[in-house]
Design a protein around this motif. Sequence first.
Motif, mmCIF file in Angstrom:
data_model
loop_
_atom_site.group_PDB
_atom_site.id
_atom_site.type_symbol
_atom_site.label_atom_id
_atom_site.label_comp_id
_atom_site.label_asym_id
_atom_site.label_seq_id
_atom_site.Cartn_x
_atom_site.Cartn_y
_atom_site.Cartn_z
ATOM 1 N N GLY A 23 3.823 -0.330 -3.113
ATOM 2 C CA GLY A 23 3.274 -0.167 -1.754
ATOM 3 C C GLY A 23 1.770 0.269 -1.901
ATOM 4 O O GLY A 23 1.094 -0.236 -1.023
ATOM 5 N N GLY A 27 1.246 -3.085 -0.494
ATOM 6 C CA GLY A 27 1.866 -2.818 0.772
ATOM 7 C C GLY A 27 1.061 -2.540 1.696
ATOM 8 O O GLY A 27 0.753 -2.896 3.129
ATOM 9 N N ASP A 30 -1.264 -5.466 2.718
ATOM 10 C CA ASP A 30 -0.508 -6.336 3.443
ATOM 11 C C ASP A 30 -0.487 -5.878 4.719
ATOM 12 O O ASP A 30 -0.710 -6.509 5.814
ATOM 13 C CB ASP A 30 0.795 -6.420 2.820
ATOM 14 C CG ASP A 30 1.780 -7.188 3.644
ATOM 15 O OD1 ASP A 30 1.387 -8.594 3.983
ATOM 16 O OD2 ASP A 30 2.769 -6.925 4.184
ATOM 17 N N GLN A 31 -0.270 -4.483 5.321
ATOM 18 C CA GLN A 31 0.004 -4.101 6.402
ATOM 19 C C GLN A 31 -1.349 -4.275 7.323
ATOM 20 O O GLN A 31 -1.438 -4.560 8.306
ATOM 21 C CB GLN A 31 0.433 -2.548 6.578
ATOM 22 C CG GLN A 31 1.766 -2.334 6.058
ATOM 23 C CD GLN A 31 2.500 -1.061 6.313
ATOM 24 O OE1 GLN A 31 1.755 0.060 5.819
ATOM 25 N NE2 GLN A 31 3.809 -0.879 6.659
ATOM 26 N N VAL A 44 -1.732 1.519 9.207
ATOM 27 C CA VAL A 44 -0.966 1.318 8.179
ATOM 28 C C VAL A 44 -0.151 2.596 7.897
ATOM 29 O O VAL A 44 -0.361 3.613 7.330
ATOM 30 C CB VAL A 44 -1.804 1.420 6.892
ATOM 31 C CG1 VAL A 44 -1.203 1.130 5.561
ATOM 32 C CG2 VAL A 44 -2.893 0.008 6.895
ATOM 33 N N ILE A 46 2.062 3.275 5.717
ATOM 34 C CA ILE A 46 2.266 3.532 4.141
ATOM 35 C C ILE A 46 1.343 4.702 4.150
ATOM 36 O O ILE A 46 1.759 5.490 3.277
ATOM 37 C CB ILE A 46 1.947 2.135 3.388
ATOM 38 C CG1 ILE A 46 3.224 1.288 3.491
ATOM 39 C CG2 ILE A 46 2.123 2.868 1.980
ATOM 40 C CD1 ILE A 46 2.749 -0.248 2.685
ATOM 41 N N VAL A 405 8.639 -1.003 -1.101
ATOM 42 C CA VAL A 405 8.010 -1.410 0.184
ATOM 43 C C VAL A 405 7.380 -2.682 0.463
ATOM 44 O O VAL A 405 7.296 -3.191 1.462
ATOM 45 C CB VAL A 405 6.904 -0.201 0.254
ATOM 46 C CG1 VAL A 405 5.777 -0.567 1.439
ATOM 47 C CG2 VAL A 405 7.476 1.122 0.717
ATOM 48 N N THR A 409 7.342 -4.867 4.468
ATOM 49 C CA THR A 409 6.090 -4.936 5.176
ATOM 50 C C THR A 409 6.200 -6.119 6.249
ATOM 51 O O THR A 409 5.699 -5.919 7.235
ATOM 52 C CB THR A 409 4.905 -4.752 4.482
ATOM 53 O OG1 THR A 409 4.982 -5.673 3.412
ATOM 54 C CG2 THR A 409 4.900 -3.143 3.900
ATOM 55 N N ASP A 410 6.740 -7.293 5.961
ATOM 56 C CA ASP A 410 6.638 -8.329 6.839
ATOM 57 C C ASP A 410 7.602 -8.268 7.816
ATOM 58 O O ASP A 410 7.635 -9.253 8.776
ATOM 59 C CB ASP A 410 6.834 -9.592 5.760
ATOM 60 C CG ASP A 410 8.018 -9.615 5.202
ATOM 61 O OD1 ASP A 410 8.803 -8.764 5.104
ATOM 62 O OD2 ASP A 410 8.409 -11.084 4.931
ATOM 63 N N TYR A 413 8.825 -1.792 10.254
ATOM 64 C CA TYR A 413 7.863 -0.640 10.213
ATOM 65 C C TYR A 413 8.140 0.342 8.986
ATOM 66 O O TYR A 413 9.032 1.121 8.936
ATOM 67 C CB TYR A 413 8.048 0.190 11.390
ATOM 68 C CG TYR A 413 6.943 1.242 11.769
ATOM 69 C CD1 TYR A 413 5.742 1.150 12.473
ATOM 70 C CD2 TYR A 413 7.035 2.690 11.129
ATOM 71 C CE1 TYR A 413 4.865 2.176 12.435
ATOM 72 C CE2 TYR A 413 5.926 3.621 11.352
ATOM 73 C CZ TYR A 413 4.962 3.444 11.995
ATOM 74 O OH TYR A 413 4.135 4.423 12.061
#
Length: 486
Positions: A23, A27, A30-31, A44, A46, A405, A409-410, A413
Amino acid sequence: MAAAAALSLTHSLLRFRNFEAKGYDLGIFDQAVRQYSLFNAPIVPIKGEDFHLLGDHFHPIIALFAPLYWLWDDPRVLNVGMVLLLVSAAIPVYLVIRGWFSHGPALMGAAGLLLFWPFQALVNWDFHEIAFGVPLVAWIIWAVERRRFAYAVSLGALLLLVREDMGATLLALSAVLLIRGAWKCALATAALGLLGLWFAVGVVIPHFAPHGEFQYWEYTALGAGATAALLTIVTQPWQAVAALFDHPLKVGLWLLHLLPTLMLPLLSPYVLLGLPVLLSRLWNDRLNVWAPVYQYDAILAPIFLLAAMDVARRIVHQRQLLPPVPWGIPIGASKNVIPGLRRLRRPCGDVCSGSGRHARIPQVFPFHHTVTGQNWSMGERALAHQRVVEMVPDDACVEAADTAVPHLTDRTYAGLNGTTAEEDLQWLIIDDRVQELGGSSPLSPDEAFDRAERLGFEPVVEDDEGLWLLRRDVPAADKCSDYLER
């Protein structure tokens, strides 16, 4: 380039498949980039509830990768994009060295760069914004060598979008331009660097930060704040210099960067471009950032390689150790050194191939896992991760172990243990084989289990290779499903 790209991408994708990507940072990015692709602010989970990523670091350039999500809606698209950025840095490196020597040395230099340990460290980190700066600094040196100083300033302006501390790199660039006699461009670059630092650290980050201030001042060895640190550097330089070598990890980092290039970068003005990044790490309070496994070294690789080649070409072609400056007299190389160097028909042989020779050191060069096939098959832990992750439904609010994680993420939440509003949590993944569960204020597994019990979670999967999946029946919050919608 194609071979380096294939190796780097294979290593990166195998890390993701084997649940080694984390993450922090894949992660997180990515978010953020996914939200950019949905035309939303980079919130984000995370990092925390309603956390705006521009309140953490200033890197708006990552939004350039947003269109990639329209082609492939997957975290691994960032791996692909980053590898392409890194490989593209070989083009300006090749062009600069070819202009100094010939095709052969230029090809060796480009290959050495792509195999050098800083590039492997960044690929092994999965993703980081610093990747955008790697080709930019190489093109800046190309522009300076072609005396296209205005173009170098323009590329420097783009560097300001990579990270908040790139303003310091622009100050170093202004010094390089000054040495080259480009006074006006040097002054413009210095002003741009100072403005960029102020805007990123003094305006944007405090505006979006949860506590209204930049949270990464961690240089207490120099002073409690930027002014105190600058005063220490000016009035007690011996203390500042000593702090750069006061730990074995720091000495090791210097040697790993400079020994493969025979210490030659220290005699080139281009080394100035890398000093802000390197010194900021070595003066940092955190021991872990001194280690040669971090992403920040990648931007130094083309700088130090080209700096070394700059010195080599001056010795071979001009019999000078130091570059001529508008106000100085060139310093010649030793007469004993010149004949030996001039006899070398591969003048950059040692310098360019130094990085490739070290590819056998597994602790520093993680690609050995891929080259030797050690990561080709999924282990039991990876299979356990896969089983647990697949049981979490889409559009759920979930907190997960750092290694789980990026696979959530795709479609959910997703946050790390302890980062989500407790009333909205539906699912938990806890890894009891790690000391910390990830994040800036990480929970221990025991703390996570105590919290899960307090919140009324029940186990669904118990101790599958150390992984626990827990859930509770609570009404789904709107944010759980709305987060991934435009």
